[in-house]
Structures are given as structure tokens and as C-alpha cells.
Design a protein around this motif. Structure first.
Motif, mmCIF file in Angstrom:
data_model
loop_
_atom_site.group_PDB
_atom_site.id
_atom_site.type_symbol
_atom_site.label_atom_id
_atom_site.label_comp_id
_atom_site.label_asym_id
_atom_site.label_seq_id
_atom_site.Cartn_x
_atom_site.Cartn_y
_atom_site.Cartn_z
ATOM 1 N N PRO A 169 28.099 59.210 120.134
ATOM 2 C CA PRO A 169 28.380 60.553 119.625
ATOM 3 C C PRO A 169 27.216 61.217 118.914
ATOM 4 O O PRO A 169 27.198 62.441 118.794
ATOM 5 C CB PRO A 169 29.532 60.310 118.645
ATOM 6 N N ASN A 170 26.250 60.443 118.453
ATOM 7 C CA ASN A 170 25.193 60.994 117.616
ATOM 8 C C ASN A 170 24.105 61.719 118.404
ATOM 9 O O ASN A 170 23.424 62.580 117.865
ATOM 10 C CB ASN A 170 24.551 59.882 116.784
ATOM 11 N N LYS A 262 19.663 65.118 118.848
ATOM 12 C CA LYS A 262 20.770 64.931 117.923
ATOM 13 C C LYS A 262 21.870 65.949 118.155
ATOM 14 O O LYS A 262 21.607 67.132 118.349
ATOM 15 C CB LYS A 262 20.281 65.018 116.480
ATOM 16 N N TYR A 265 27.457 68.330 114.407
ATOM 17 C CA TYR A 265 28.895 68.276 114.148
ATOM 18 C C TYR A 265 29.337 69.261 113.067
ATOM 19 O O TYR A 265 30.412 69.119 112.501
ATOM 20 C CB TYR A 265 29.305 66.852 113.751
ATOM 21 N N TRP A 303 32.987 68.617 118.281
ATOM 22 C CA TRP A 303 34.164 67.780 118.052
ATOM 23 C C TRP A 303 35.061 67.789 119.284
ATOM 24 O O TRP A 303 35.524 66.735 119.731
ATOM 25 C CB TRP A 303 34.950 68.300 116.847
ATOM 26 N N VAL A 329 27.419 60.042 112.035
ATOM 27 C CA VAL A 329 28.354 61.130 112.328
ATOM 28 C C VAL A 329 29.389 61.159 111.206
ATOM 29 O O VAL A 329 29.879 60.111 110.789
ATOM 30 C CB VAL A 329 29.032 60.894 113.700
#
Length: 612
Positions: A169-170, A262, A265, A303, A329
């Protein structure tokens, strides 16, 4: 310049009071689940590209044609049955998702990746290029690669094991281009306002007004200096994006994660949050309450992108995820994502890579992670003991420091990031892993992870290309010799193993299958006292008990590789009668005056069961 790790302020204020209140409920729920399962979870991590490769050339920086590459189809029913025989419940197929690589698949409509921003020739599995498809290297027919993986999912389920894949996710690959996204799904960054360093709904951060520059280094040559038409020290990216580890320069350092960018978020460049935070009492709530909390919120675009990705793979039959660098995250995102996943599959297996101990409890309780790596503390202290510089007490202290969350702390001795036990840089001998694996596997009801090749003493000595030996390469095409000896040309019968390797695999097989014992899968730790032990044995012998309502176990392991050690162990008053070894067939003994004296050969262990 790098971003500081994203830390949830909530977890650092009154979190300890909140978490103490909910620990008993969480542990109780874990115990109920353990009683219902046949064994505690055992995760087999396999680097998918390397598993079925039979080629032994091992040319540094070699191509797939030179060094070979494994395929999904190499996981035959026989191979999976042999994995299952090791007590495995979950297979973590590492490197499955389509990531950036140097091979040319343009005939299948796939854009060519620039080696200047690819690590190794086969590429990093953590530079994902298309979240909605799988690595074409792994397919016999690249055009049908997704169908071939779906067939592997079914074979794994048929072998009575569950499937885990990575979610990263990062960060994503610099050249992220999804060819397979469902209709209406936009690529990461496709709708970003690139004139701004930051906007809440941008997927990336930007170095405005500057173009990306490939890192420079006098010590590193792309592809080891071998020629390639795209190796020119340039990669087009305008404006430059922040690098995966948070580096904000248009030209990252060679040791930055320069092949990735990157993901944003909703964390502003100053570290403040552009989204709602969790109320303190949410640490006490289950995933259903977390899911309900987020439904009324307007959240950053990234998200929703990752939620949709994980739900897509659940629909394909995947049973869980291992989250790369989860601590980078924010924990609120994990609350949102994991509750969404659990609403679809309450039994989903969620494992996170977190190395900051101050974040363990927030990421479990607020972030709704099932399991975290127990590396910093437990693994690190075990490694020192195996190397002869640590102590038995430091290992126990590390475990006790997370006793309140122990059921959530997954144990391992090897994985793709760590050195092989048999490598000279670690312990120099696979035999030194035996007592450590006994302790690691049996001290807790939490899952245990076994890396492919570990049970046959793979030493990671191959010079593959990017990176150094001691860790089996995840960046290049390479053969894995000890594993290949077990694979035996696709027979998966260990036919080429040495007698020593055969014995080691049988040891692991017997040990890993102890996970079905009542005291292992749902018992509690019993701290035991050793009496009148020598100074040496106190440093090198670990002894503890595991106890359930149906069973009592005494485990003792000698980490001294040269000398036998004798210890007298004080046992609980109710532990009376004879004990029988379930692991190495040591002679049975009778407990006298609540004491038991155990003599252990170098690197030997006992798993004594009390006969009632």
C-alpha cells in the motif's frame, strides 16, 4: 530528505489504558478460534518465481532464458501435498502481482519497463505495475496469466490450504500502468493535479517544477553493466514524484526505493492528517463497528483504490494478504481497509510488516490487523543467541514484552528480507536453526512462518545480480540449489537431498506438525524456573511450558553448538507423573518433587508431554 514514519498520535497518548481494557476480550476471542481450529496457523512463504525453477546455470544478472524461471504450473498437486505435509495451513505466494521487470512482453500489449528504474533483471515484487493482474513471467501463456493463477488458487484450496498474496500500500512502480483494471477504474495518478506538491485526492506527491533524475552511483551499474537498449541513465517523469520511502528529491539516492513512488493517503507534507481520526473507544470495537464508522466519511481517493483492489482479489479466491511496510501508512486507513475486507470475508488472514514496537498495539487494535511480524525483539534476540552473542533470558524477555498481544505476533526465522540461517553471515549452519525453530514455533499460539528452502538448509550463497548473497535473491532469475535438490526435477520427493538434508527436513516436518497439539494451538505460556544451573546453561538453554485444559508440555532447547547442557526445571505442583518426548525421542522420565532434570546434547530440544 525523507518523510518521518507516520505515527498515529492517538496510539501514543492514552492507548495503553484503552488497550488494557480490551486485551482480555481479544485474547478470549483468539482462544475460542484456536479451540475450533485443527491447528494453529503455519504459513509457508514461497518466492513464486523461484519455486519450480530447475535451471542451475546461475549466471549473475542472467536472463530468464539463461537462469530459468518457475511457473504457476510448477505447483503441482504433488508439490502442494508435500507442502501441506509440513503442517502448512496458508501458502503466501510472494511476487505474484504484476510488477516492473526488464523482460519484453510488448507482444502482449504490456509496456516495456526501463531498467534504469528496475532493481535486478526480474524486478522487485514490491514495485507493483498492475494491481489487477499477475506477473507474466509466472505463466506458461502470458496472455492467460490470470487464469493460470486462478487455477493455482483452486489447486491450493484442493490441497486444503489457503492463499495469501502481497499488497503493497505504501508505494507502486514508477511506471504503473494497469491494463487489466475493471471498467471505470482509473490508474493511480491518472486524475492527479500535478501542479501541486500535495492534494488530498492526489494519489502521489510531486516535486513541482522538476523532472525525475535517475540516481547516480559509482558502485552500481544497471544490469551489472550488461548492455540493454533502454539503459541510458534516463527515465521520463515530469514532474518528479516522491520516492517510495518518502525521499522528496527529484533525484533520489541510490539507496532510496527509487524504483517506486510513494502513495498519498491524505497525509500532508508536514505530517498532519487530511482525514478523520479514530475516536479512542474504537480500539474496543470489532471490525463491524469500524466498517460502520467509515461509511459516512469522505475519504482520500487512494483509500478507495486499495479497498477495491483487495476486494477484487478476494473475489478471485485469495484468502488473505501480507501488507508490505504497513507502518508507513496511517492506522486509520488500516481500520477502513481491514474492516471492509472482514465484512466480505470474516476469516481473511491479514498479516502486516511492522517494525516499530510502539505501533504494535495500535495496528492490532485500531488497525484491525490479525497478525504482525515479531521481528524487532523476538527474532532479533533469537538471531543473536543462534550466533553465540545473545542470551536465553533476552529471548524470553522479548517475548514477555508483548505477552498481552502474543497471539497476534507471527514468528519466523527466515523470509525474503532476512539472511538464510545456513549462510556464513547468519549462523553458518542450518543445524543451528533447530533449537530456535522449536522455541519460535512452540512458545506461542500465534502463527509460525516457514520460508521455502529453510527446511533443507538453503544457504542463499548464489550471486544473482542486484543485492548480495546470504539472502535468496528476490530481484533476479536464479536457481535455489538446496530447494532444487528437494524438488528433484519436479518429483518433489527429496530425491537429490543429502542424508543430512533429508534428516533436517524430517525434523522440521515433525516439529511443524506439533501445531495440532492442544497446548500449542490454544494453550498458554507457563514460565518455568531452572534450578542450580551452570552459568553457561542459563545463557544457552530456554525452557518454558505450554498448558491447555487438555495437555501440558515442557519445552527445553539447548543453543550451545559445542557442549551438552543439563538443567533442573521446577514444575507446577499439579504437574505429576511421567513425561514423554514428542520431538526427538529422548527417554521418558518421571517427575520427582515437582522437578525434572534434563540433559540436552548440543542444539538438541525436548518437547515433553505430561502423561496424565
Amino acid at each position: 530528505m525523507t518523510i518521518k514514519p507516520l505515527v498515529l498520535a492517538l496510539s501514543l497518548i492514552s492507548g495503553s489504558m484503552i488497550l488494557t481494557a480490551c486485551q482480555s476480550a481479544n485474547v478470549s476471542e483468539q482462544s475460542k478460534q484456536a479451540e475450533q481450529q485443527e491447528q494453529k496457523p503455519v504459513v509457508y512463504q514461497v518466492f513464486t518465481r523461484l519455486f519450480g525453477n530447475t535451471e542451475t546455470n546461475n549466471v549473475p544478472w542472467g536472463t530468464a532464458a539463461q537462469n530459468g524461471v518457475g511457473k504457476f504450473d510448477d505447483f503441482t498437486p504433488k508439490a502442494l501435498a508435500e507442502i501441506k505435509a509440513m503442517g502448512v495451513t496458508h501458502v503466501w505466494y510472494t511476487g505474484v502481482l504484476h510488477h516492473a521487470l526488464v523482460a519484453d512482453y510488448s507482444a502482449y500489449g504490456i509496456g516495456i519497463d526501463d531498467p534504469d528504474v528496475v532493481k535486478g533483471r526480474a524486478g522487485s515484487p514490491y514495485a507493483i505495475k498492475d494491481y489487477y493482474n499477475v506477473n507474466p513471467d509466472l505463466a506458461l501463456e502470458p496472455a492467460k496469466r490470470l487464469a493460470e493463477f486462478e487455477a493455482l488458487i483452486q489447486r491450493t484450496h484442493d490441497a486444503d490450504m489457503k492463499v495469501v498474496i502481497d499488497i503493497v500500500p505504501n508505494h507502486v512502480a514508477r511506471n504503473y500502468q494497469s491494463l487489466s483494471a475493471p471498467q471505470g477504474v482509473k490508474d493511480f495518478g491518472a486524475q492527479d493535479n500535478t501542479s501541486l506538491v500535495y492534494a488530498r485526492d492526489n494519489n502521489f506527491y510531486y516535486v513541482t517544477g522538476q523532472d525525475f533524475k535517475v540516481p547516480e552511483s559509482a558502485d552500481y551499474q544497471v544490469l551489472g553493466g550488461k548492455p540493454h537498449p533502454l539503459v541510458d541513465g534516463e527515465f521520463s517523469e515530469s514532474p518528479a514524484k516522491w520516492t517510495g520511502n518518502g525521499a522528496r528529491a527529484a533525484q533520489p539516492h541510490i539507496h532510496d526505493w527509487y524504483e517506486t513512488v510513494k502513495v498519498n493517503y491524505g497525509v500532508r507534507p508536514d505530517g498532519s492528517y487530511d482525514f478523520p481520526t479514530l475516536p479512542a473507544n474504537m480500539a474496543k470495537q470489532d471490525y463491524r463497528a469500524h466498517y460502520a464508522f467509515w461509511q459516512s466519511k469522505d475519504l482520500p481517493d487512494s483509500w478507495y483504490k486499495f479497498r477495491d483492489i483487495t476486494l477484487y482479489w478476494l473475489d478471485k479466491g485469495v484468502d488473505g494478504f501480507r501488507y508490505d511496510m504497513a507502518e508507513m501508512v496511517p492506522v486509520e486507513f488500516w481500520s477502513f481497509l481491514n474492516s471492509s475486507i472482514k465484512m466480505k470475508n470474516p476469516d481473511a488472514f491479514l498479516l502486516a510488516e511492522v517494525y516499530n514496537p510502539t505501533l504494535y498495539r495500535p495496528y492490532i487494535h485500531q488497525g484491525k490487523m490479525d497478525f504482525l511480524y515479531d521481528k524487532v525483539g523476538f527474532y532479533d534476540s533469537l538471531k543473536l543467541l543462534m550466533q553465540g552473542s545473545g542470551t536465553a533470558q533476552s529471548v524470553m524477555d522479548a517475548h514477555l514484552s508483548v505477552s498481552d498481544i502474543a497471539p497476534h505476533m507471527l514468528h519466523f526465522l527466515e523470509n525474503h528480507d532476512e539472511q538464510r540461517i545456513a549462510s556464513p553471515e547468519f549462523a553458518g549452519s542450518a543445524e543451528k536453526g533447530k533449537p530456535a525453530m522449536v522455541v519460535s514455533h512452540l512458545i506461542s499460539k500465534a502463527p509460525t512462518m516457514l520460508y521455502f528452502g529453510q527446511s533443507v538448509g538453503e544457504d542463499g550463497s548464489e550471486m544473482a545480480g542486484f543485492g548480495k548473497p546470504s539472502r535468496t535473491s528476490i530481484f533476479d532469475y536464479i536457481g535455489v540449489p538446496a530447494h532444487q535438490a528437494w524438488m528433484n526435477g519436479g518429483k518433489f520427493d527429496g530425491g537429490q537431498l543429502t542424508p543430512e538434508q533429508q534428516a533436517l527436513r524430517q525434523y522440521y516436518k515433525k516439529l511443524m506438525n506439533l501445531s495440532s497439539l492442544s497446548a500449542v494451538k490454544n494453550g498458554e505460556l507457563r514460565q518455568l524456573t531452572t534450578l542450580d544451573s551452570s552459568k553457561k546453561s542459563a545463557q544457552t538453554v530456554i525452557a518454558f511450558g505450554r498448558e491447555s485444559s487438555a495437555q501440558q508440555l515442557l519445552i527445553a532447547s539447548n543453543f550451545d553448538a559445542q557442549q551438552p547442557q543439563t538443567v533442573t526445571i521446577k514444575l507446577p505442583e499439579m504437574w505429576q507423573g511421567k513425561v514423554v518426548d514428542r520431538l526427538e525421542s529422548h527417554p521418558s522420565q518421571t517427575i520427582n518433587n515437582n522437578q525434572l532434570t534434563v540433559t540436552l546434547a548440543p542444539l538438541a530440544s525436548v518437547v515433553y508431554e505430561l502423561e496424565n
